[in-house]
Design an enzyme around this catalytic site. Structure first.
Site, PDB file in Angstrom:
ATOM      1  CG  ASP A   1      -5.971  -0.845   3.465  1.00 54.62           C
ATOM      2  OD1 ASP A   1      -5.268   0.050   2.976  1.00 54.62           O
ATOM      3  OD2 ASP A   1      -7.136  -1.079   3.089  1.00 54.62           O
TER       4      ASP A   1
ATOM      5  CG  ASP B   1      -1.979   1.099   1.110  1.00 48.77           C
ATOM      6  OD1 ASP B   1      -1.816   1.998   0.257  1.00 48.77           O
ATOM      7  OD2 ASP B   1      -2.962   1.056   1.862  1.00 48.77           O
TER       8      ASP B   1
ATOM      9  CB  THR C   1      -5.326   7.786   0.024  1.00 47.22           C
ATOM     10  OG1 THR C   1      -4.414   6.730  -0.262  1.00 47.22           O
ATOM     11  CG2 THR C   1      -5.377   8.726  -1.163  1.00 47.22           C
TER      12      THR C   1
HETATM   13  C1  IPD Z   1      -7.841   3.071   3.848  1.00 49.81           C
HETATM   14  C2  IPD Z   1      -7.399   3.406   5.232  1.00 49.81           C
HETATM   15  C3  IPD Z   1      -8.593   3.668   6.117  1.00 49.81           C
HETATM   16  C4  IPD Z   1      -9.558   2.510   6.131  1.00 49.81           C
HETATM   17  C5  IPD Z   1      -9.966   2.126   4.725  1.00 49.81           C
HETATM   18  C6  IPD Z   1      -8.721   1.863   3.896  1.00 49.81           C
HETATM   19  P1  IPD Z   1      -6.138   3.730   1.864  1.00 49.81           P
HETATM   20  O1  IPD Z   1      -6.719   2.753   3.037  1.00 49.81           O
HETATM   21  O2  IPD Z   1      -6.628   2.363   5.775  1.00 49.81           O
HETATM   22  O3  IPD Z   1      -8.187   3.875   7.440  1.00 49.81           O
HETATM   23  O4  IPD Z   1     -10.713   2.858   6.836  1.00 49.81           O
HETATM   24  O5  IPD Z   1     -10.769   0.971   4.812  1.00 49.81           O
HETATM   25  O6  IPD Z   1      -9.116   1.498   2.585  1.00 49.81           O
HETATM   26  O7  IPD Z   1      -7.214   3.807   0.814  1.00 49.81           O
HETATM   27  O8  IPD Z   1      -5.865   5.056   2.474  1.00 49.81           O
HETATM   28  O9  IPD Z   1      -4.933   3.007   1.381  1.00 49.81           O
END
Ligand code: IPD
Length: 291
Positions: A220, A90, A95
């Site tokens: 993640d 990741d 993001t």
């Molecule tokens: C997200 C972050 C966020 C979580 C989302 C993820 P990204 O990842 O980890 O905390 O709530 O489910 O998708 O899109 O920033 O790599």
């Protein structure tokens, strides 16, 4: 063989630092924001650049290794974990934080062989915290050993979770319902860093007793899962069954009893698995916009 993974781990740490330099530089400039699965599922050119930087540098050194990267999968690459050495990346976990300059952003790299994690690197790059773990050899932050909290009383615990990026009314209702029930156990508090990987590292550090979420992705959690378990924590599915890397559901906790207590309060649902076949290619790409 063990030594070659050490070499790969050192490479991961080095490339995470180089990636972080790009992230910090991009924070000083305008960030062009694009949408992915929904209006609140965001990606930037920096996510894509950082992922390419990591993949290219690993390919040069380990040409036979494979990759599962958030942005490569978004661009149509398969999300399949084979027995081959695989880097699960990741480039920017958090993001949305990055877009808003909310200061919790991590570069996450998990390395799997025979579908088993060998090492993990999560670099929380705005506060310069390098979390690392190697299977069977402990978890560390900037070289210091990590240990989960020894609190076993849920009523004296702090829990981390996230709202995620799904805004379907039914899903939002389940998120609030779970949160309401956990808050009213009662627990001391609920927090969220905006990055699944950082939330899990907070479990490993003993700053929160547990983190749970439904809807995050394999990239993640692929690295942070090892950091939690090597710090003495436990991982399970939100229904109490074994943790499944591709299921998009996780409870990470300092101990089994707190994890199981949380499981009792979660309104469980099943997002589309990360290893499910991709949707038809003719789905329109959402428009770009400036933030
Ligand atoms: C997200 C972050 C966020 C979580 C989302 C993820 P990204 O990842 O980890 O905390 O709530 O489910 O998708 O899109 O920033 O790599």
């Amino acid at each position: 063989m063990a030594d070659s993974w050490q070499d790969a781990m050192e490479h991961a740490v080095n490339v995470a630092r180089r990636a972080a330099a790009l992230v910090r530089e991009a924070l000083r400039e305008d960030r062009k924001v694009m949408m992915k699965s929904s209006a609140v599922d965001l990606v930037t050119q920096t996510d894509q650049m950082v992922e390419q930087l990591i993949i290219q540098s690993v390919k040069e050194k380990f040409p036979t290794h494979r990759f599962i990267g958030e942005e490569s999968v978004a661009a149509g690459e398969p999300c399949v974990l084979s027995d081959s050495p695989t880097w699960i990346i990741d480039p920017i976990d958090g993001t949305t934080n990055f877009v808003h300059k909310f200061p919790f952003v991590a570069v996450s790299i998990g390395f799997y062989v025979n579908k088993q994690v060998e090492f993990a690197v999560v670099y929380s790059c705005l506060d310069d915290k390098m979390f690392t773990a190697r299977r069977g050899r402990g978890a560390f932050c900037n070289g210091e050993v990590l240990r989960v909290s020894d609190q076993e009383d849920i009523r004296q615990s702090m829990i981390a979770t996230e709202f995620g990026s799904n805004r379907d009314a039914e899903v939002v209702e389940r998120i609030f319902s779970s949160m309401r029930k956990i808050l009213c156990i009662p627990v001391h508090g609920i927090r969220g860093a905006g990055s699944a990987a950082i939330n899990m590292c907070l479990v490993a550090c003993g700053c929160v007793e547990a983190y749970y979420e439904i809807g995050m992705h394999v990239w993640d959690v692929a690295a942070a899962a090892l950091i939690v378990s090597e710090a003495g924590g436990v991982l399970m599915d939100v229904d109490g069954s074994d943790f499944d890397l591709m299921s998009r559901r996780v409870v990470a906790a300092n101990c089994r009893s707190i994890a199981e207590r949380i499981v009792r309060e979660i309104d469980v649902y099943s997002p589309i698995r990360d290893d499910a076949p991709p949707p038809p290619a003719d789905e329109a790409l959402p428009p770009e916009h400036k933030h």
